[in-house]
Design an enzyme around this catalytic site. Structure first.
Site, PDB file in Angstrom:
ATOM      1  N   HIS A   1      -0.822  -8.351  -6.281  1.00 21.18           N
ATOM      2  CA  HIS A   1      -1.989  -8.238  -7.159  1.00 21.18           C
ATOM      3  C   HIS A   1      -2.762  -9.557  -7.193  1.00 21.18           C
ATOM      4  CE1 HIS A   1      -0.379  -4.609  -9.653  1.00 21.18           C
ATOM      5  NE2 HIS A   1      -0.376  -4.391  -8.350  1.00 21.18           N
TER       6      HIS A   1
ATOM      7  N   GLU B   1      -4.080 -11.243  -9.642  1.00 21.90           N
ATOM      8  CA  GLU B   1      -3.656 -12.180 -10.682  1.00 21.90           C
ATOM      9  C   GLU B   1      -2.383 -12.912 -10.267  1.00 21.90           C
ATOM     10  OE1 GLU B   1      -5.500  -8.463 -12.528  1.00 21.90           O
ATOM     11  OE2 GLU B   1      -3.958  -8.859 -11.031  1.00 21.90           O
TER      12      GLU B   1
ATOM     13  N   CYS C   1      -2.034  -5.583 -14.840  1.00 23.11           N
ATOM     14  CA  CYS C   1      -0.932  -4.661 -15.094  1.00 23.11           C
ATOM     15  C   CYS C   1       0.110  -5.366 -15.971  1.00 23.11           C
ATOM     16  CB  CYS C   1      -0.313  -4.216 -13.772  1.00 23.11           C
ATOM     17  SG  CYS C   1       0.609  -5.522 -12.915  1.00 23.11           S
TER      18      CYS C   1
ATOM     19  N   CYS D   1       1.712  -8.446 -14.086  1.00 18.87           N
ATOM     20  CA  CYS D   1       0.823  -9.609 -14.022  1.00 18.87           C
ATOM     21  C   CYS D   1       0.596 -10.189 -15.414  1.00 18.87           C
ATOM     22  CB  CYS D   1      -0.501  -9.243 -13.349  1.00 18.87           C
ATOM     23  SG  CYS D   1      -0.315  -8.941 -11.575  1.00 18.87           S
TER      24      CYS D   1
END
Length: 168
Positions: free
Chosen positions: A72, A74, A102, A105
């Site tokens: 991801h 992040e 999410c 993260c």
């Protein structure tokens, strides 16, 4: 947030393009985008079988996320801080991301001391509740404020020049 929009242009995920930027003391300290890890075949080349299955309609959005090879945006930005030796600078920083983080993260952001997260869009399984419990400020920007600048960023200069000549 515009830097996050630019970062997402580097994404190699076939299902979503997400960008993230970490800012401390008004300075950008890391960027991230979603895609396969370095050294792994890019998602758009078939590097992530889960994303390819989603494109083919074999699984729905949100299913089998633990099988996804993509990192991801992040997490990518947070790991860049660790990789380049400025991990301590995340304490009290702000994370700008084009999609709400999410749960995983969100846990990472809390763990590295990020105190504010600014997003453009919601994510169905985001970490909003967890971030609230950790006293992380979560701000959602109005996308309309950025639309002009996003169009400028994603516009091809050659196409713009040709279009301008055609209007003369």
């Amino acid at each position: 947030m515009l830097q996050s929009e630019i970062a997402k242009l580097r994404s190699n995920c076939v299902t979503r393009h997400i960008g993230a930027v970490i800012v401390k003391d008004n300075r950008q300290i890391a960027t991230g985008y979603n895609g396969t890890p370095p050294g792994v075949k890019n998602c758009f080349e078939g590097g992530c079988s889960r994303c390819m299955a989603r494109i083919r309609g074999e699984i729905k959005s949100g299913e089998l996320l633990d099988r996804c090879m993509c990192t991801h945006a992040e997490a990518n930005a947070i790991m860049q801080c660790a990789l380049f030796g400025n991990a301590g600078s995340t304490r009290g920083a702000c994370l700008y991301t084009t999609l709400a983080p999410c749960v995983e993260c969100s846990k990472m952001a809390i763990s590295v001391g990020i105190k504010r997260i600014v997003v453009l869009a919601d994510y169905p399984t985001d970490g909003t509740q967890l971030l609230s419990e950790a006293n992380i400020e979560l701000v959602k920007l109005n996308q309309e404020v950025l639309q002009h600048w996003i169009a400028v960023i994603t516009n091809d200069p050659e196409t713009s020049a040709k279009a301008a000549k055609g209007k003369d």
